[in-house]
Write a protein that holds these residues in place. Structure first.
Motif, mmCIF file in Angstrom:
data_model
loop_
_atom_site.group_PDB
_atom_site.id
_atom_site.type_symbol
_atom_site.label_atom_id
_atom_site.label_comp_id
_atom_site.label_asym_id
_atom_site.label_seq_id
_atom_site.Cartn_x
_atom_site.Cartn_y
_atom_site.Cartn_z
ATOM 1 N N LEU A 1 2.416 5.404 13.017
ATOM 2 C CA LEU A 1 1.737 4.120 12.836
ATOM 3 C C LEU A 1 2.593 2.899 13.131
ATOM 4 N N VAL A 2 3.904 3.003 12.865
ATOM 5 C CA VAL A 2 4.795 1.846 13.014
ATOM 6 C C VAL A 2 5.589 1.993 14.313
ATOM 7 N N PRO A 3 5.613 1.010 15.195
ATOM 8 C CA PRO A 3 4.964 -0.315 15.083
ATOM 9 C C PRO A 3 3.688 -0.431 15.892
ATOM 10 N N HIS A 4 3.189 0.700 16.445
ATOM 11 C CA HIS A 4 2.079 0.628 17.393
ATOM 12 C C HIS A 4 0.758 0.230 16.742
ATOM 13 N N VAL A 5 0.565 0.641 15.488
ATOM 14 C CA VAL A 5 -0.679 0.325 14.784
ATOM 15 C C VAL A 5 -0.448 -0.720 13.696
ATOM 16 N N LEU A 6 0.646 -0.583 12.964
ATOM 17 C CA LEU A 6 0.932 -1.490 11.854
ATOM 18 C C LEU A 6 2.392 -1.931 11.878
ATOM 19 N N PRO A 7 2.662 -3.193 11.510
ATOM 20 C CA PRO A 7 4.060 -3.581 11.283
ATOM 21 C C PRO A 7 4.562 -2.885 10.026
ATOM 22 N N GLU A 8 5.870 -2.728 9.893
ATOM 23 C CA GLU A 8 6.429 -1.947 8.783
ATOM 24 C C GLU A 8 6.022 -2.487 7.421
ATOM 25 N N ASN A 9 5.976 -3.821 7.268
ATOM 26 C CA ASN A 9 5.612 -4.377 5.958
ATOM 27 C C ASN A 9 4.181 -4.014 5.576
ATOM 28 N N CYS A 10 3.285 -3.920 6.569
ATOM 29 C CA CYS A 10 1.903 -3.539 6.281
ATOM 30 C C CYS A 10 1.788 -2.047 5.973
ATOM 31 N N TYR A 11 2.611 -1.255 6.627
ATOM 32 C CA TYR A 11 2.625 0.175 6.307
ATOM 33 C C TYR A 11 3.034 0.366 4.848
ATOM 34 N N ASP A 12 4.057 -0.374 4.428
ATOM 35 C CA ASP A 12 4.520 -0.276 3.034
ATOM 36 C C ASP A 12 3.428 -0.705 2.065
ATOM 37 N N GLU A 13 2.719 -1.792 2.405
ATOM 38 C CA GLU A 13 1.666 -2.303 1.519
ATOM 39 C C GLU A 13 0.517 -1.299 1.386
ATOM 40 N N LEU A 14 0.054 -0.773 2.502
ATOM 41 C CA LEU A 14 -1.145 0.068 2.494
ATOM 42 C C LEU A 14 -0.885 1.513 2.107
ATOM 43 N N PHE A 15 0.266 2.075 2.540
ATOM 44 C CA PHE A 15 0.486 3.505 2.358
ATOM 45 C C PHE A 15 1.512 3.853 1.281
ATOM 46 N N LEU A 16 2.411 2.929 0.977
ATOM 47 C CA LEU A 16 3.383 3.198 -0.080
ATOM 48 C C LEU A 16 2.965 2.548 -1.388
ATOM 49 N N SER A 17 2.624 1.269 -1.326
ATOM 50 C CA SER A 17 2.173 0.567 -2.539
ATOM 51 C C SER A 17 0.697 0.799 -2.816
ATOM 52 N N LEU A 18 -0.017 1.373 -1.846
ATOM 53 C CA LEU A 18 -1.461 1.631 -1.945
ATOM 54 C C LEU A 18 -2.243 0.362 -2.283
ATOM 55 N N ASN A 19 -1.777 -0.750 -1.759
ATOM 56 C CA ASN A 19 -2.454 -2.029 -1.947
ATOM 57 C C ASN A 19 -3.520 -2.168 -0.863
ATOM 58 N N LEU A 20 -4.627 -1.466 -1.042
ATOM 59 C CA LEU A 20 -5.661 -1.386 -0.019
ATOM 60 C C LEU A 20 -6.488 -2.662 0.108
ATOM 61 N N LEU A 21 -6.263 -3.612 -0.782
ATOM 62 C CA LEU A 21 -6.975 -4.883 -0.715
ATOM 63 C C LEU A 21 -6.097 -5.993 -0.144
ATOM 64 N N HIS A 22 -5.000 -5.604 0.490
ATOM 65 C CA HIS A 22 -4.144 -6.595 1.135
ATOM 66 C C HIS A 22 -4.843 -7.002 2.442
ATOM 67 N N ILE A 23 -5.594 -8.098 2.390
ATOM 68 C CA ILE A 23 -6.503 -8.473 3.478
ATOM 69 C C ILE A 23 -5.826 -8.639 4.835
ATOM 70 N N PRO A 24 -4.705 -9.381 4.942
ATOM 71 C CA PRO A 24 -4.086 -9.541 6.272
ATOM 72 C C PRO A 24 -3.721 -8.206 6.917
ATOM 73 N N CYS A 25 -3.121 -7.309 6.129
ATOM 74 C CA CYS A 25 -2.734 -6.003 6.683
ATOM 75 C C CYS A 25 -3.953 -5.136 6.949
ATOM 76 N N LEU A 26 -4.963 -5.265 6.100
ATOM 77 C CA LEU A 26 -6.185 -4.488 6.285
ATOM 78 C C LEU A 26 -6.890 -4.895 7.584
ATOM 79 N N LYS A 27 -6.888 -6.193 7.872
ATOM 80 C CA LYS A 27 -7.500 -6.688 9.113
ATOM 81 C C LYS A 27 -6.754 -6.154 10.334
ATOM 82 N N ILE A 28 -5.424 -6.114 10.248
ATOM 83 C CA ILE A 28 -4.629 -5.571 11.358
ATOM 84 C C ILE A 28 -4.962 -4.097 11.570
ATOM 85 N N PHE A 29 -5.023 -3.349 10.475
ATOM 86 C CA PHE A 29 -5.285 -1.910 10.545
ATOM 87 C C PHE A 29 -6.673 -1.627 11.129
#
Length: 243
Positions: free
Chosen positions: A11-39
């Motif tokens: 996924l990194v960096p072709h689909v998501l930047p590393e900070n968004c990968y951490d937010e969505l897949f490590l922190s499971l912050n699925l409501l992080h709107i900016p990263c969710l829009k990128i994904f």
């Protein structure tokens, strides 16, 4: 751990930047709107590109099966090809990510094939070969350093009237015939859905208003052809509109 590392590498960096990968897949912050829009945008983009590999194949197979391209407007195909080529050249010139325009490449190849088949089954095979040679010669010139960026931008701007004219020509052909001939419903529906999704991905991935507006216009025009396919759904191909 190995699975997590493999997923990150995918996924990194072709689909998501590393900070968004951490937010969505490590922190499971699925409501992080900016990263969710990128994904969502990247996912849609790659899905559209993958779908474009076969979006016009039903149309090609329908023509080959019937050994006829009746109901297809060659002038409409030329204008559609012009619009696709403009988008591809403009995107390459501006170094947009492949996920935001990659379907244009595959649609171009399939549209060129349809253009040749229309000429071939219309009894003009030589003209079809000339069309292929001329198109790929112009394409090579457009993608070369010999073509100024301003020309490519102007070509992209011309997409809107080209798309409108292309779809209106096809719509007029359908209306005049009283049916949609060998026009493929699957292809038309996929093109309509793809252009709708591209409005969002263009805004998200390129931030280019010209690209986004082009897809707004394309969606509106594709809806006309889709509506005609539904309207003429049960009309036999060999039926002609009575004067």
């Amino acid at each position: 751990m190995a699975a997590s590392t493999a997923l990150k590498g995918l996924l990194v960096p072709h689909v998501l930047p590393e900070n968004c990968y951490d937010e969505l897949f490590l922190s499971l912050n699925l409501l992080h709107i900016p990263c969710l829009k990128i994904f969502i945008s990247k996912g849609l983009g790659f899905a559209i590109v993958a779908g474009s590999l076969m979006v016009k194949l039903p149309q090609i197979f329908k023509i080959l099966g019937a050994k006829s391209a009746e109901g297809l407007s060659f002038h409409s195909i030329l204008l559609e090809l012009l619009a696709i080529t403009g988008t591809m050249a403009y995107s390459i010139a501006n170094a947009f990510p492949f996920s935001s325009w990659g379907e244009a490449f595959f649609l171009m190849l399939q549209t060129v094939a349809i253009g040749f088949l229309v000429q071939h089954f219309g009894g003009h095979t030589g003209r079809g070969v000339s069309f292929l040679l001329a198109y790929f010669g112009v394409l090579a010139l457009l993608l070369s350093s010999l073509t100024p960026v301003g020309v490519v931008t102007a070509l992209q701007a011309f997409n809107m009237p080209a798309v409108i004219t292309s779809r209106l020509l096809q719509a007029a052909t359908n209306y005049r015939n009283g049916h949609t001939g060998q026009l493929s419903a699957v292809t038309a529906f996929l093109l309509f859905a793809g252009s709708l999704a591209r409005i969002f991905t263009s805004i998200q991935e390129t931030g280019d208003p010209l690209m986004a507006l082009t897809y707004v216009v394309a969606s509106s025009c594709n809806s006309i052809i889709t509506g005609q396919l539904i309207y003429y759904w049960n009309v036999p191909v060999d039926k002609r509109k009575k004067e």
